[in-house]
Design a protein around this motif. Structure first.
Motif, PDB file in Angstrom:
ATOM      1  N   MET A  70      42.397  57.966  -0.112  1.00  0.00           N
ATOM      2  CA  MET A  70      41.879  57.201  -1.256  1.00  0.00           C
ATOM      3  C   MET A  70      42.741  57.462  -2.480  1.00  0.00           C
ATOM      4  SD  MET A  70      38.046  57.376  -2.930  1.00  0.00           S
ATOM      5  CE  MET A  70      37.590  56.254  -4.243  1.00  0.00           C
ATOM      6  N   ARG A  71      42.904  56.432  -3.293  1.00  0.00           N
ATOM      7  CA  ARG A  71      43.773  56.552  -4.465  1.00  0.00           C
ATOM      8  C   ARG A  71      43.295  57.656  -5.406  1.00  0.00           C
ATOM      9  NH1 ARG A  71      43.641  53.501  -9.835  1.00  0.00           N
ATOM     10  NH2 ARG A  71      45.497  54.315 -10.827  1.00  0.00           N
ATOM     11  N   PHE A  72      41.992  57.767  -5.604  1.00  0.00           N
ATOM     12  CA  PHE A  72      41.449  58.780  -6.510  1.00  0.00           C
ATOM     13  C   PHE A  72      41.940  60.175  -6.117  1.00  0.00           C
ATOM     14  CE2 PHE A  72      38.259  62.057  -7.340  1.00  0.00           C
ATOM     15  CZ  PHE A  72      38.086  61.929  -8.709  1.00  0.00           C
ATOM     16  N   SER A  73      41.779  60.533  -4.863  1.00  0.00           N
ATOM     17  CA  SER A  73      42.140  61.869  -4.390  1.00  0.00           C
ATOM     18  C   SER A  73      43.634  62.120  -4.486  1.00  0.00           C
ATOM     19  CB  SER A  73      41.677  62.052  -2.940  1.00  0.00           C
ATOM     20  OG  SER A  73      40.285  61.792  -2.835  1.00  0.00           O
ATOM     21  N   LYS A  74      44.417  61.131  -4.106  1.00  0.00           N
ATOM     22  CA  LYS A  74      45.872  61.275  -4.137  1.00  0.00           C
ATOM     23  C   LYS A  74      46.370  61.452  -5.571  1.00  0.00           C
ATOM     24  CE  LYS A  74      50.123  59.035  -2.504  1.00  0.00           C
ATOM     25  NZ  LYS A  74      50.692  57.849  -1.828  1.00  0.00           N
ATOM     26  N   THR A  75      45.854  60.629  -6.486  1.00  0.00           N
ATOM     27  CA  THR A  75      46.256  60.710  -7.902  1.00  0.00           C
ATOM     28  C   THR A  75      45.842  62.049  -8.494  1.00  0.00           C
ATOM     29  OG1 THR A  75      45.998  58.316  -8.132  1.00  0.00           O
ATOM     30  CG2 THR A  75      46.023  59.613 -10.169  1.00  0.00           C
ATOM     31  N   LEU A  76      44.646  62.497  -8.138  1.00  0.00           N
ATOM     32  CA  LEU A  76      44.115  63.760  -8.660  1.00  0.00           C
ATOM     33  C   LEU A  76      44.989  64.937  -8.231  1.00  0.00           C
ATOM     34  CD1 LEU A  76      41.628  64.915 -10.221  1.00  0.00           C
ATOM     35  CD2 LEU A  76      40.589  65.322  -7.990  1.00  0.00           C
ATOM     36  N   ILE A  77      45.358  64.980  -6.969  1.00  0.00           N
ATOM     37  CA  ILE A  77      46.189  66.078  -6.472  1.00  0.00           C
ATOM     38  C   ILE A  77      47.586  66.037  -7.103  1.00  0.00           C
ATOM     39  CG2 ILE A  77      47.347  66.993  -4.408  1.00  0.00           C
ATOM     40  CD1 ILE A  77      44.816  66.223  -2.816  1.00  0.00           C
ATOM     41  N   GLN A  78      48.131  64.842  -7.278  1.00  0.00           N
ATOM     42  CA  GLN A  78      49.443  64.717  -7.933  1.00  0.00           C
ATOM     43  C   GLN A  78      49.373  65.258  -9.367  1.00  0.00           C
ATOM     44  OE1 GLN A  78      50.303  60.520  -7.526  1.00  0.00           O
ATOM     45  NE2 GLN A  78      51.504  60.824  -5.646  1.00  0.00           N
ATOM     46  N   TRP A  79      48.311  64.895 -10.070  1.00  0.00           N
ATOM     47  CA  TRP A  79      48.121  65.393 -11.449  1.00  0.00           C
ATOM     48  C   TRP A  79      48.054  66.913 -11.449  1.00  0.00           C
ATOM     49  CZ3 TRP A  79      44.406  68.556 -13.408  1.00  0.00           C
ATOM     50  CH2 TRP A  79      44.415  68.734 -14.803  1.00  0.00           C
ATOM     51  N   TYR A  80      47.301  67.464 -10.496  1.00  0.00           N
ATOM     52  CA  TYR A  80      47.103  68.915 -10.423  1.00  0.00           C
ATOM     53  C   TYR A  80      48.425  69.639 -10.186  1.00  0.00           C
ATOM     54  CZ  TYR A  80      45.740  73.419  -8.386  1.00  0.00           C
ATOM     55  OH  TYR A  80      45.623  74.759  -8.093  1.00  0.00           O
ATOM     56  N   LEU A  81      49.212  69.159  -9.264  1.00  0.00           N
ATOM     57  CA  LEU A  81      50.478  69.823  -8.939  1.00  0.00           C
ATOM     58  C   LEU A  81      51.438  69.828 -10.123  1.00  0.00           C
ATOM     59  CD1 LEU A  81      51.004  68.488  -5.303  1.00  0.00           C
ATOM     60  CD2 LEU A  81      50.210  70.772  -6.006  1.00  0.00           C
ATOM     61  N   GLN A  82      51.287  68.868 -11.015  1.00  0.00           N
ATOM     62  CA  GLN A  82      52.154  68.776 -12.190  1.00  0.00           C
ATOM     63  C   GLN A  82      51.597  69.534 -13.402  1.00  0.00           C
ATOM     64  OE1 GLN A  82      52.547  64.569 -12.846  1.00  0.00           O
ATOM     65  NE2 GLN A  82      53.733  64.233 -10.980  1.00  0.00           N
ATOM     66  N   ASN A  83      50.284  69.746 -13.429  1.00  0.00           N
ATOM     67  CA  ASN A  83      49.658  70.262 -14.650  1.00  0.00           C
ATOM     68  C   ASN A  83      48.867  71.558 -14.499  1.00  0.00           C
ATOM     69  OD1 ASN A  83      49.985  67.878 -16.750  1.00  0.00           O
ATOM     70  ND2 ASN A  83      49.413  66.931 -14.799  1.00  0.00           N
ATOM     71  N   LYS A  84      48.755  72.085 -13.297  1.00  0.00           N
ATOM     72  CA  LYS A  84      47.890  73.249 -13.073  1.00  0.00           C
ATOM     73  C   LYS A  84      48.376  74.476 -13.839  1.00  0.00           C
ATOM     74  CE  LYS A  84      50.271  74.819  -8.865  1.00  0.00           C
ATOM     75  NZ  LYS A  84      50.085  75.214  -7.452  1.00  0.00           N
ATOM     76  N   ARG A  85      47.395  75.288 -14.237  1.00  0.00           N
ATOM     77  CA  ARG A  85      47.705  76.548 -14.909  1.00  0.00           C
ATOM     78  C   ARG A  85      48.146  77.594 -13.876  1.00  0.00           C
ATOM     79  NH1 ARG A  85      41.991  76.940 -17.927  1.00  0.00           N
ATOM     80  NH2 ARG A  85      41.458  75.956 -15.925  1.00  0.00           N
ATOM     81  N   ASP A  86      49.027  78.477 -14.308  1.00  0.00           N
ATOM     82  CA  ASP A  86      49.487  79.556 -13.427  1.00  0.00           C
ATOM     83  C   ASP A  86      48.498  80.714 -13.557  1.00  0.00           C
ATOM     84  OD1 ASP A  86      50.884  81.222 -11.773  1.00  0.00           O
ATOM     85  OD2 ASP A  86      52.376  81.792 -13.281  1.00  0.00           O
ATOM     86  N   LEU A  87      47.550  80.788 -12.624  1.00  0.00           N
ATOM     87  CA  LEU A  87      46.510  81.806 -12.673  1.00  0.00           C
ATOM     88  C   LEU A  87      46.663  82.739 -11.466  1.00  0.00           C
ATOM     89  CD1 LEU A  87      43.563  79.427 -13.644  1.00  0.00           C
ATOM     90  CD2 LEU A  87      44.854  80.960 -15.154  1.00  0.00           C
ATOM     91  N   PRO A  88      46.434  84.037 -11.652  1.00  0.00           N
ATOM     92  CA  PRO A  88      46.751  85.009 -10.596  1.00  0.00           C
ATOM     93  C   PRO A  88      46.023  84.765  -9.276  1.00  0.00           C
ATOM     94  CG  PRO A  88      45.473  86.020 -12.382  1.00  0.00           C
ATOM     95  CD  PRO A  88      45.936  84.695 -12.868  1.00  0.00           C
ATOM     96  N   TRP A  89      44.778  84.287  -9.333  1.00  0.00           N
ATOM     97  CA  TRP A  89      44.041  84.076  -8.083  1.00  0.00           C
ATOM     98  C   TRP A  89      44.528  82.840  -7.327  1.00  0.00           C
ATOM     99  CZ3 TRP A  89      41.765  84.639 -12.915  1.00  0.00           C
ATOM    100  CH2 TRP A  89      41.443  83.466 -13.581  1.00  0.00           C
TER     101      TRP A  89
END
Length: 344
Positions: free
Chosen positions: A1-20
């Motif tokens: 689904m487009r929603f899920s694909k777009t969401l994951i793409q956004w995450y991979l580009q914008n996620k915070r670098d957190l130790p866990w």
């Protein structure tokens, strides 16, 4: 689904670098999830780092004393989380030989692990296809799909969990769950989200219908209870004081505090003195009493507002079972009392 694909793409580009996020160790993930319940990442991160330094494995945590755990937790609030964390660590270390359960259903058998935490560990550590549903997920889904179901209702949680499950791309539970939670934490925030720069601004139904501020729907909170705490800070000839552990159930269970007078209203010095004389806090006679904070400290908990005053009371002779201030500082206290102690 487009929603899920777009969401994951956004995450991979914008996620915070957190130790866990750099680990699939279930202990690290479990610890972070418990700490971040009802706590912002910025507030919880220093506590997480201190905890993992002090207790690098579940065995280290299990073998610690409850006072050590509560002292490290001091200031993070919702102390029942720390007590449950400690009990669960013992269960895993001593009953399960240090091995975390590897499925969502088995994780639910752990003490203090509910549906949300079990889903987080199962998907982040083992990539099991189970959705994680928290406040961020409720907000993102309710806005994107214009869902007006009350998120505080039992039916609402079931509806959102089912929808999240349908959206979850099989084999990508780790990424999808992290993505939707991160999106709610960074972009689709509760107030004034930046909708114009959102990757879903052409498909979000709430934005199209101008309903962003109205969603998600949540029934009203419980009425806040106001309580009036008068802490009695006794001091004797040796500058020793008196503290005790809160053993009754409720807030701050097993943390330390000064002798407490809880009153119906904010009381005067004269009334406080009269109340002290009617109690058996100490046998010593009182030299003088002084209000430490003329401005009442209001300490806000989820359903309680505590109106707190500290009364410094000098007494004659030595206090029975008195304790010196250096020893006091090593004990775990609610943060509002710890702050007072730090100013002494």
């Amino acid at each position: 689904m487009r929603f899920s694909k777009t969401l994951i793409q956004w995450y991979l580009q914008n996620k915070r670098d957190l130790p866990w996020r750099n680990s699939t160790n279930p202990y690290i993930i479990w610890l972070s999830e418990i700490m971040l319940q009802q706590t912002r990442v910025a507030q919880g991160l220093p506590f997480f780092l201190r905890f993992t330094e002090a207790f690098p494995t579940v065995f280290d945590l299990a073998n610690a004393s409850e006072e050590q755990v509560l002292k490290l937790w001091q200031g993070l609030g919702y102390y029942s989380r720390a007590r449950n964390l400690h009990k669960t660590a013992k269960q895993i270390a001593f009953e399960l030989k240090g091995e975390f359960p590897k499925t969502y259903n088995d994780l639910l058998q752990l003490k203090g692990v509910g549906e949300y935490t079990a889903a987080a560990i199962a998907s982040f550590a083992y990539n099991e296809n189970v959705p994680v549903v928290d406040g961020n997920v409720f907000r993102v889904l309710s806005r994107y799909f214009d869902i007006e179901t009350d998120i505080a209702s039992a039916g609402g949680k079931k509806e959102f969990t089912q929808l999240a499950s349908e959206l979850l791309p099989k084999g990508k539970a780790n990424e999808f769950n992290q993505a939707i939670m991160e999106f709610g934490a960074l972009l689709c925030v509760p107030k004034n989200p930046d909708c114009q720069n959102c990757v879903f601004n052409d498909s979000c139904l709430a934005l199209q219908k101008k309903k962003v501020a109205q969603l998600p729907v949540k029934s009203k909170k419980l009425k806040v209870r106001h309580r009036y705490f008068n802490y009695l800070v006794f001091s004797d000839i040796d500058n020793n004081t008196l503290i005790h552990k809160r053993t009754q159930k409720g807030i701050w269970h097993n943390l330390y505090e000064f002798p407490l007078l809880e009153t119906e209203i904010i009381e005067t010095e004269e009334n406080i003195l009269a109340l002290i004389k009617n109690q058996n806090f100490i046998k010593n006679s009182i030299q003088n009493i002084q209000l430490f904070n003329p401005q009442t400290i209001v300490h806000k908990l989820s359903h309680q507002h505590l109106n707190i005053k500290f009364w410094k009371i000098k007494v004659n002779g030595k206090i029975e079972n008195g304790i010196d201030w250096e020893s006091v500082k090593k004990m775990p206290f609610p943060i509002v009392i710890f702050n007072f102690i730090s100013n002494q």
